[in-house]
Write an enzyme that holds these catalytic residues in place. Structure first.
Site, short mmCIF file in Angstrom:
data_model
loop_
_atom_site.label_atom_id
_atom_site.label_comp_id
_atom_site.label_asym_id
_atom_site.label_seq_id
_atom_site.Cartn_x
_atom_site.Cartn_y
_atom_site.Cartn_z
CE1 TYR A 276 85.96 71.47 31.60
CE2 TYR A 276 83.90 72.51 32.24
CZ TYR A 276 84.67 71.86 31.30
OH TYR A 276 84.14 71.61 30.06
CE LYS B 175 98.36 63.08 25.26
NZ LYS B 175 98.40 62.36 23.96
CG ASP C 22 96.14 60.58 21.77
OD1 ASP C 22 95.90 59.74 22.66
OD2 ASP C 22 97.29 60.80 21.34
CG ASP D 93 83.05 69.82 27.56
OD1 ASP D 93 81.79 69.76 27.47
OD2 ASP D 93 83.73 70.75 27.10
CG ASP E 16 79.86 68.43 22.59
OD1 ASP E 16 79.25 68.16 23.64
OD2 ASP E 16 79.86 69.57 22.07
C1 IPM Z 1 78.63 70.75 29.08
C2 IPM Z 1 78.90 72.16 28.66
C3 IPM Z 1 79.49 72.94 29.84
C4 IPM Z 1 80.81 72.29 30.19
C5 IPM Z 1 79.67 74.45 29.63
C6 IPM Z 1 78.40 75.13 29.18
C7 IPM Z 1 80.19 75.12 30.89
O1 IPM Z 1 79.71 72.19 27.53
O2 IPM Z 1 77.92 70.53 30.09
O3 IPM Z 1 79.09 69.84 28.39
O4 IPM Z 1 81.85 72.61 29.58
O5 IPM Z 1 80.82 71.46 31.09
MG MG Z 2 80.05 70.30 26.65
#
Ligand code: IPM
Ligand code: MG
Length: 354
Positions: free
Chosen positions: A138, A188, A220, A244, A248
């Site tokens: 990032y 990784k 993975d 990240d 999700d």
């Molecule tokens: C998160 C989001 C952010 C990230 C984006 C919106 C920059 O996906 O906070 O998980 O990738 O960190």
């Molecule tokens: Mg995210």
């Protein structure tokens, strides 16, 4: 309590007011919130030509915490990375040294049928993802698009310093001590030098916590374990990018990404609180988004920035009660359920508080 309210874009504009509504109900003599709203992301680009204008930074600097919605709008997809809405978040995390991102993933019993996994796989799920937030691909340089031999080349750099790894590892081990005493560190290291360093430093820090059981998992295989046997995890410690992605994925274990809160912290009490989901442009403006992730983020704010654990418990209990009593937004509804809109869901949770 000074709170910077940054709704951002898309459904952020609808869910953040629900959390503010909930916080206002908690006010009593001696406890008052001072909310100052400021634009961020695409909304700020429209107003100031900048996703994180100085005006907004000034509001944030005068506050004890940020209540954040979401940023992102496809109409800005053509802009360079440092002009896009999402840059505001990346910049703010860096500017305020918010290196530690706490993403609790817990299953509400009332929703065990909303998950895409079988109830017996997720029963008792209680996982805390601790995601490093100031390093990795990032922020690493070089980055960008250059021309080489007549074609475009995209470059990003995965980069971690030892001290960045050390400080987030301490956060994970300390959190594990207040939970089930287990840390699983994700990397990784079979392919990437940076991740080899990650594993080495986490292992060294782990020696200072002999009471915490440390394991390592390649990312993975961790992605696979998360859907095969997710309840084995207590604290999952991750680098920025893998966290990240895995957070999700983990959110779906609970039924919906619309349920998961997060706190981004530095060394002190100041923090940024936001749902882990994005601005969901397809849902925006329709009163359809689930405000629970944002309301639970506000609860984290009460606990971590304002030392109000009893109030945080109250908000979490109200969410639990509302869900148990049958509150369902579209994302967690099943056939035949009556579906609440964003504002109505906020009202139901406010009622459950009273
Ligand atoms: C998160 C989001 C952010 C990230 C984006 C919106 C920059 O996906 O906070 O998980 O990738 O960190
Ligand atoms: Mg995210």
């Amino acid at each position: 309590m000074q709170v910077a309210v940054l709704p951002g874009d898309g459904i952020g504009l609808e869910i953040v007011p629900q959390a503010v509504k909930v916080l206002k109900v908690l006010e009593r003599p001696g406890l008052k919130f001072d909310f100052t709203e400021a634009p961020v992301g695409g909304t700020a680009i429209d107003l100031f030509g900048n996703p994180l204008p100085e005006e907004t930074l000034a509001v944030v600097r005068a506050s004890g915490a940020i209540l954040f919605g979401a940023v992102g709008d496809p109409k800005f997809d053509h802009l360079p990375q440092d002009k896009k809405p999402g840059f505001a978040l990346r910049k703010m995390r860096q500017e305020f040294g918010l290196f530690s991102n706490l993403r609790p993933v817990t299953l509400f019993d009332a929703l065990k049928d909303a998950s895409s996994l079988k109830p017996e796989i997720i029963a008792g799920l209680d996982l805390l993802i601790i995601r490093e937030l100031n390093g990795d691909i990032y922020y690493g340089t070089p980055r960008g698009i250059t021309i080489e031999d007549g074609e475009r080349v995209g470059t990003n750099t995965m980069r971690y310093t030892e001290s960045q790894i050390e400080r987030i590892a301490h956060v994970a081990f300390q959190a594990a001590r207040t939970r089930r005493g287990k840390v699983c560190s994700i990397d990784k290291s079979n392919v990437l030098e940076t991740m080899g360093l990650w594993r080495e430093v986490v292992t060294a820090v782990g020696k200072q916590y002999p009471d915490v059981a440390l394991t390592h998992q390649l990312v993975d295989s961790a992605a696979m374990m998360l859907v095969r046997n997710p309840t084995q995890f207590d604290v999952m410690l991750t680098p920025n990018l893998f966290g990240d992605i895995l957070s999700d994925q983990a959110s779906m274990l609970t039924g919906s990404i619309g349920l998961l809160p997060s706190a981004s912290m530095g060394e002190g009490k100041f923090g940024l609180y936001e749902p882990i989901h994005g601005s969901a442009p397809d849902l925006a403006g329709k009163n359809m988004a689930n405000p629970i992730a944002t309301i639970l983020s506000a609860a984290m704010m009460l606990r971590h920035s304002f030392d109000l654990p009893a109030e945080a418990d109250r908000v979490e209990a109200a969410v639990l009660k509302a869900l148990t009593d049958g509150l369902r937004t579209g994302d967690i509804a099943r056939k035949g359920d009556s579906v609440s809109g964003t504002r109505e869901a906020g009202d139901i949770i406010v009622n459950a508080l009273n």
